[in-house]
Design an enzyme around this catalytic site. Structure first.
Site, PDB file in Angstrom:
ATOM      1  CB  ILE A 126      -0.928   0.017   1.233  1.00 40.19           C
ATOM      2  CG1 ILE A 126      -1.859  -1.205   1.226  1.00 40.19           C
ATOM      3  CG2 ILE A 126      -1.748   1.304   1.296  1.00 40.19           C
ATOM      4  CD1 ILE A 126      -2.722  -1.347   2.474  1.00 40.19           C
ATOM      5  CB  CYS A 127       0.937   4.216   0.370  1.00 42.59           C
ATOM      6  SG  CYS A 127       1.397   5.968   0.396  1.00 42.59           S
ATOM      7  CE1 TYR A 128       4.598   8.123  -0.809  1.00 41.66           C
ATOM      8  CE2 TYR A 128       4.611   8.330   1.584  1.00 41.66           C
ATOM      9  CZ  TYR A 128       4.389   8.891   0.337  1.00 41.66           C
ATOM     10  OH  TYR A 128       3.974  10.191   0.236  1.00 41.66           O
TER      11      TYR A 128
END
Length: 315
Positions: free
Chosen positions: A103-105
């Protein structure tokens, strides 16, 4: 009795609270679906967050060996180095066939471990350029909500992790299960992975949900002819303004969005009823069984009968 599908959330230093919370909520056993979720860190103990508090994790990286799915939440700052033993643990899990999602970074952890080489991937739009520069062997797609490459999945920032986790539930258990979990979380049950992230643009037009009421109305009218003119009239806009606003808010044209909604509704009916394919096609506004089969094959790469055989009665 079949054991639950074990989801392990790998919490790294600086983990983003929302990114950690999303998979622990979606895969929580209290949803009533066969998931078991737990957290781990590099080692057991307290992991500092990106918000001035900590996460108590009961296990270290050894927990990944027990996982069926590993989720790596984002951490800040984006792309900062993580321990080599994390890379090794992720590579070992991937080699054993464990499904791994970020998720995300969190995509940087997968990329640094070499798990995204030769694949498509995404991350938060504000770090996509950094990911592409650091790992030119990855095809970075900065304007989508999530990318599914089979055993490896990545999502954009923050709430896009919810879209990714619900997508995983749809893969595992079908549309009805994902919709039920989404209702419990009071969130939209479906946004396609190809839907655009809300990227900043040099325009005064704000992204948002100004057409949410019209989209909700359209979902109740899927068995009826739906036209741009009719949708624009419901939204009290000119067709041209409606088309532009709709595409900005959803990342797809109104007719593409309606087609996907019709196919998704057909999926749910295939799971939960014994209606014939022809009858389902009528109810969702696709006219004939052959038309439904055509769009099912094009969008999902399976036939309605194959889908029903896989998912009927599993929710």
């Amino acid at each position: 009795m079949q054991r639950p599908h074990r989801v392990v959330v790998l919490v790294l230093d600086g983990a983003l609270p929302l990114d950690v919370g999303i998979p622990t909520e979606v895969f929580h056993p209290e949803t009533g679906f066969p998931y078991e979720v737990s957290t781990c860190g590099v080692m057991a103990g307290t992991v500092p967050s990106n918000g001035g508090f900590g996460y108590a994790v009961p296990r270290g990286l050894d927990a990944l060996a027990d996982a069926d799915t590993i989720v790596v939440p984002g951490y800040a700052p984006s792309g900062r180095p993580i321990p080599v033993e994390v890379h090794e643990a992720l590579r070992t899990a991937a080699s054993q066939g464990t499904r791994i999602a970020s998720i995300c970074y969190g995509a940087f952890a997968l990329a640094d471990a070499g798990l995204l080489d030769g694949l498509r991937a995404t991350t938060h739009w504000d770090a996509a350029e950094k990911l592409a520069e650091r790992h030119p062997e990855i095809t970075v797609e900065p304007n989508v909500l999530f990318v599914d490459e089979g055993a490896i999945l990545t999502s954009a920032g923050a709430a896009a992790g919810l879209d990714l986790c619900l997508h995983i539930v749809r893969r595992d258990l079908g549309v009805s299960a994902a919709n039920e979990i989404a209702r419990g979380l009071v969130t939209a049950p479906y946004r396609t992975g190809g839907q655009a992230q809300y990227l900043p643009k040099t325009t005064s037009t704000a992204h948002g949900d100004s057409l949410a009421t019209t989209r909700e109305w359209a979902l109740t009218q899927l068995d009826q002819p739906l036209t741009i003119a009719g949708l624009a009239a419901h939204a009290r806009m000119s067709p041209r303004t409606f088309m532009r606003r709709f595409t900005e808010e959803t990342g797809s044209t109104p007719l593409q969005w309606i087609l996907r909604a019709r196919v998704d509704t057909a999926r749910e009916l295939l799971e939960s009823t014994r209606l014939s394919v022809d009858r389902i096609a009528e109810q969702v506004g696709l006219g004939t069984g052959s038309n439904l089969r055509l769009h099912f094959r094009r969008l999902l790469d399976v036939s309605p009968s194959e889908y029903r055989a896989t998912f009927a009665g599993r929710s």
